[in-house]
Design a protein around this motif. Structure first.
Motif, mmCIF file in Angstrom:
data_model
loop_
_atom_site.group_PDB
_atom_site.id
_atom_site.type_symbol
_atom_site.label_atom_id
_atom_site.label_comp_id
_atom_site.label_asym_id
_atom_site.label_seq_id
_atom_site.Cartn_x
_atom_site.Cartn_y
_atom_site.Cartn_z
ATOM 1 N N GLU A 190 11.647 8.732 10.653
ATOM 2 C CA GLU A 190 10.840 9.339 9.585
ATOM 3 C C GLU A 190 11.039 10.849 9.552
ATOM 4 O O GLU A 190 11.208 11.482 10.605
ATOM 5 C CB GLU A 190 9.359 9.082 9.846
ATOM 6 N N ALA B 177 2.375 12.451 2.283
ATOM 7 C CA ALA B 177 1.503 11.378 1.812
ATOM 8 C C ALA B 177 0.463 11.870 0.821
ATOM 9 O O ALA B 177 -0.167 11.078 0.148
ATOM 10 C CB ALA B 177 0.806 10.711 3.004
ATOM 11 N N LEU C 269 2.473 13.662 -4.956
ATOM 12 C CA LEU C 269 3.406 12.755 -5.633
ATOM 13 C C LEU C 269 4.771 13.388 -5.858
ATOM 14 O O LEU C 269 5.651 12.772 -6.431
ATOM 15 C CB LEU C 269 2.817 12.337 -6.983
ATOM 16 N N ASP D 186 -0.605 7.166 7.527
ATOM 17 C CA ASP D 186 0.034 8.136 6.638
ATOM 18 C C ASP D 186 1.267 7.550 5.958
ATOM 19 O O ASP D 186 1.556 7.873 4.811
ATOM 20 C CB ASP D 186 0.423 9.387 7.425
ATOM 21 N N SER D 187 1.996 6.682 6.679
ATOM 22 C CA SER D 187 3.181 6.074 6.060
ATOM 23 C C SER D 187 2.780 5.160 4.916
ATOM 24 O O SER D 187 3.444 5.112 3.885
ATOM 25 C CB SER D 187 3.966 5.276 7.089
ATOM 26 N N LYS E 171 0.068 5.470 3.149
ATOM 27 C CA LYS E 171 -0.326 6.363 2.064
ATOM 28 C C LYS E 171 0.907 6.929 1.366
ATOM 29 O O LYS E 171 0.947 7.044 0.149
ATOM 30 C CB LYS E 171 -1.168 7.511 2.617
ATOM 31 N N GLU E 172 1.915 7.268 2.181
ATOM 32 C CA GLU E 172 3.142 7.827 1.594
ATOM 33 C C GLU E 172 3.794 6.817 0.656
ATOM 34 O O GLU E 172 4.304 7.188 -0.402
ATOM 35 C CB GLU E 172 4.115 8.217 2.702
ATOM 36 N N PHE F 218 2.363 4.820 -1.215
ATOM 37 C CA PHE F 218 1.629 4.832 -2.480
ATOM 38 C C PHE F 218 2.043 5.997 -3.380
ATOM 39 O O PHE F 218 1.838 5.947 -4.583
ATOM 40 C CB PHE F 218 0.123 4.904 -2.233
ATOM 41 N N THR F 219 2.597 7.061 -2.768
ATOM 42 C CA THR F 219 2.966 8.207 -3.599
ATOM 43 C C THR F 219 4.199 7.926 -4.443
ATOM 44 O O THR F 219 4.521 8.695 -5.332
ATOM 45 C CB THR F 219 3.221 9.457 -2.751
ATOM 46 N N TYR F 220 4.908 6.831 -4.157
ATOM 47 C CA TYR F 220 6.088 6.504 -4.971
ATOM 48 C C TYR F 220 5.720 5.521 -6.084
ATOM 49 O O TYR F 220 6.448 4.583 -6.363
ATOM 50 C CB TYR F 220 7.191 5.915 -4.099
ATOM 51 N N ILE F 221 4.566 5.743 -6.677
ATOM 52 C CA ILE F 221 4.087 4.747 -7.643
ATOM 53 C C ILE F 221 4.582 5.058 -9.057
ATOM 54 O O ILE F 221 4.653 4.179 -9.903
ATOM 55 C CB ILE F 221 2.547 4.646 -7.576
ATOM 56 N N GLY G 67 3.298 0.200 8.063
ATOM 57 C CA GLY G 67 2.440 0.846 9.042
ATOM 58 C C GLY G 67 3.089 0.940 10.412
ATOM 59 O O GLY G 67 2.795 1.841 11.174
ATOM 60 N N GLY H 222 7.190 2.903 9.484
ATOM 61 C CA GLY H 222 7.363 4.044 8.593
ATOM 62 C C GLY H 222 8.143 3.628 7.365
ATOM 63 O O GLY H 222 8.800 2.587 7.345
ATOM 64 N N LEU H 223 8.072 4.452 6.335
ATOM 65 C CA LEU H 223 8.669 4.052 5.062
ATOM 66 C C LEU H 223 10.186 4.030 5.133
ATOM 67 O O LEU H 223 10.840 3.213 4.486
ATOM 68 C CB LEU H 223 8.198 5.006 3.960
ATOM 69 N N LYS H 224 10.762 4.924 5.928
ATOM 70 C CA LYS H 224 12.221 4.926 6.023
ATOM 71 C C LYS H 224 12.692 3.829 6.963
ATOM 72 O O LYS H 224 13.640 3.115 6.669
ATOM 73 C CB LYS H 224 12.704 6.292 6.518
#
Lengths: 341, 354
Positions: free
Chosen positions: A160, A309, A312, B165-166, B168-169, B171-174, B231, B234-236
């Protein structure tokens, strides 16, 4: 597969090789337990091999025993300090790829090297290697210093962006093993170390602590405060594009343990005073720690990830600490002095 | 006639098997550009499909698909639909079998070819028994599996190592448009009913309240299969895992259970779920074949079994993991098209009937 055809590897150590042509020295701690619960199986043997890659070493060590080396019970992976400063990513990558090692295995930096830590034979041990393992385990050891790092956690901190590795250091000193400091890593390798006091505060800021302690000076004496339970909420507030504020809200449950050189006679006013002093002291210490971390330019608390996080826009933030202010709020609640009022 | 809860079981197992069907892996491919909106879209389309289907099928209680379609449609069309269904079911069976075998080969230190032949034998014997017995078997499998899955869910909510946080992250790519592949793979969870057509003559017809419960359960399964691995990795990191759910379970520290390493237990759960799904799937394929040829109880079922066995044996030699993912996408797309055709046919038939 029969149990007597396997030898159980309980810990793996990775060191720099003494041989200049070879890269790693891999040490395996193999339990010699007989499977009889009446006798403790603390007997172990160590296997070492120098090789240029971990898999080559493991393959060669397989040919050094008559049994199959079984990694399903490997609970600890120790990385020697010298290797950790050079490059950490390939090592973590290798162990994550290996399906038979549990992802919940604990990682640690071994000082001065992994071989010496593995050679250490504790007086009481159930199974060879379980001593190392239970040093990290939350339930069996509530030391406020050690912050366990599992293999999957290490890998995600490597992959990450916006979060860095922080690994506990296992040190052999005067024939004793001690785990009370934390090493901070960049994506490449070990960068700096926190001392024991900073490690405790760092743990308070990340996962929370139990059974910590601190010494408070007030104008009517010096008190030892026991932190029964402490945890932190961390938020990043993006005021505008240029300034950000990292807001740490620390909640402490404490009790007054002893007064140095005197007996305790607490009144409500005194407790109030100690409470205020504790809040002030913790706040000052946390600010000092945050400044040290900020100077190292590492992000072991995942502030960059928190920032990603929260917006956007997904800007790539090269330096999380530029234009970042810290704000610390400490709420301390004192439960007076135990069971005697 | 069996109770309405059997409908819930059929949908539920279809949702659970999404872990074997690599649906999380397919969704994570677009995690930076639109898998969340795709998920939302597939939830909405899925709901519409389920309710449309219910509104049509309730007009023909206690009838199988052949009897429903046999009213006004030309014979050739029904035959074509049934043969397509049969082929797609066999294709799906082959994919699921290969997928579970790959997981066993990677994580369980067992003789995998022996296991494969055991599975095949079990499947062949099970698909020959009566439809009602298969539904009873399904209930038992669900009852065994669900408590363990709830335990995993509980562990996720109590684990402090989960990086919120991941999540939540992610969700930011919505703010991205949905991607067709992701929508179709998410939709697979909701389109379980095309497998039900064989079974619905044995179950009392379903009402709206039960459908709502089903839809809620499916959403829970879909979102937890998507978010829980994020969770942990991580997103990556979640896109780097080949067997994302097995390694997620391996990352959970379950210290209040009789086994500390849950992976083997989870693989057993996965084998149970997948085998049950395969049995349901192949059974409906055989029934489709029987309906198509009007040869119920005759020799045609042996022909079906030979096809099932040979397709499984042959593909064992050619399957590796990369093309399995692409084949799963093909399967989901064909499935979606066939579902659309079915809805259209049902509308046509009900309109004619009224």
């Amino acid at each position: 597969m029969d149990i007597d055809k396997r030898s159980f590897v309980t810990a793996i150590g990775i060191d720099e090789s003494d041989n200049l042509e070879k890269k790693y020295k891999i040490t395996l701690k193999i339990s010699l337990s007989k499977g009889d619960p009446a006798t403790t199986g603390a007997e172990f043997t160590l296997l070492s091999f120098d090789a240029n890659s971990i898999s080559e070493a493991l393959k060669n060590m397989q040919s050094m025993t008559d049994k199959e080396l079984f990694y399903g019970h490997t609970k600890t992976i120790l990385i020697g300090e010298n290797v950790a400063t050079k490059e950490i990513r390939p090592i973590i990558d290798y162990f994550v790829r290996k399906a038979d090692i549990q992802r919940t295995a604990y990682l640690g930096v071994a000082v001065p090297n992994a071989l010496q830590v593995l050679e250490f034979k504790p007086k009481v041990e159930q199974v060879a290697g379980s001593y190392l393992f239970s040093m990290f385990e939350e339930n069996s050891n509530e030391s406020p210093y050690a912050k366990a790092l599992t293999l999957f956690d290490a890998y995600r901190r490597e992959t990450e962006s916006g979060i860095n590795l922080a690994m506990p250091i296992i040190e052999v000193q005067h024939k004793k093993i001690q785990v009370n400091t934390i090493a901070l890593f960049s994506k490449k390798g070990l960068e700096s170390k926190l001392n024991a006091k900073e490690s405790e505060l760092f743990k308070l800021l990340t996962v929370g602590i139990k059974n910590g302690s601190t010494i408070i000076n007030t104008n009517d004496g010096t008190y030892t405060i026991k932190i029964l339970k402490g945890k932190t909420n961390c938020k990043i507030i993006n005021a505008d594009n240029n300034t950000k504020t990292a807001f740490f809200h620390i909640k402490l449950q404490t009790s007054v343990e002893e007064k140095v050189d005197n007996h305790l006679d607490l009144t409500y006013e005194k407790v109030q005073k100690i409470q205020d002093e504790t809040e002030k002291k913790i706040k000052k210490d946390v600010h000092l720690l945050l400044d040290t971390i900020q100077k190292s330019k590492l992000d072991p608390m995942g502030l960059g990830l928190k920032l990603r996080a929260s917006s956007l826009l997904h800007r790539d933030i090269p330096d999380i600490y530029s234009n970042l202010n810290f704000k610390v709020k400490v709420d301390c609640r004192i439960k007076e002095a135990g069971i005697v009022g | 006639m069996l109770g309405q809860r059997y409908y819930i079981y059929l949908f539920y197992i279809n949702a659970l098997v999404s872990v074997t069907a690599c649906i999380p892996q397919l969704l994570y491919k677009n995690r930076y550009n639109g898998s969340l909106t795709s998920l939302a879209l597939s939830v909405i389309i899925g709901a519409i499909f389920i309710f449309l289907f219910q509104s049509r099928i309730k007009k023909f209680p206690r009838q199988n698909i052949l009897e429903i379609l046999d009213r006004d449609l030309p014979n050739i069309l029904i035959k074509a639909y049934h043969s397509l269904s049969f082929l797609l079911s066999v294709f799906a069976g082959v994919l699921f079998l290969n997928s579970i075998m790959q997981i066993i080969r990677e994580f369980a230190p067992l003789n995998s070819s022996m296991i494969f032949y055991c599975f095949l034998l079990l499947i062949v014997f099970s698909i020959l028994i009566e439809t009602n017995s298969i539904l009873f078997m399904l209930e038992i499998v669900i009852l065994f599996v669900t408590p363990l899955l709830l335990l995993i869910l509980l562990r996720f909510f109590t684990d402090h190592l989960v990086l919120m946080d991941s999540i939540k992250e992610s969700f930011t790519y919505i703010v991205h448009f949905p991607k067709a592949h992701s929508v179709v793979s998410g939709l697979f969870i909701f389109t379980g009913y095309t497998n039900l057509l064989v079974y619905c003559e044995h179950i009392v017809s379903i009402n709206k309240k039960h459908l709502l419960i089903i839809w809620f359960i499916l959403c829970c399964v879909l979102f937890s299969t998507y978010f829980i691995p994020i969770g942990y990795f991580g997103l990556k990191g979640v896109g780097l895992e080949n067997y994302v759910w097995v390694t997620t379970i391996d990352s959970m520290h379950i210290n209040y259970f009789f086994l500390e390493r849950m992976v083997l237990v989870f693989i057993l759960i996965l084998i149970g779920i997948t085998l049950m799904y395969l049995i349901i799937n192949y059974h409906s394929a055989i029934r489709m074949l029987q309906m198509m040829t009007d040869d119920i109880g005759g020799k045609i079922k042996w022909f079906g079994i030979v096809i099932v066995v040979i397709s499984a044996l042959v593909t064992q030699y050619y399957a590796d993991e990369i093309n399995l993912l692409t084949f799963f996408i093909y399967y989901f797309v064909f499935r979606f098209i066939l579902d659309l055709i079915l809805i259209f046919l049902l509308f046509y038939v009900t309109k004619k009937a009224s």
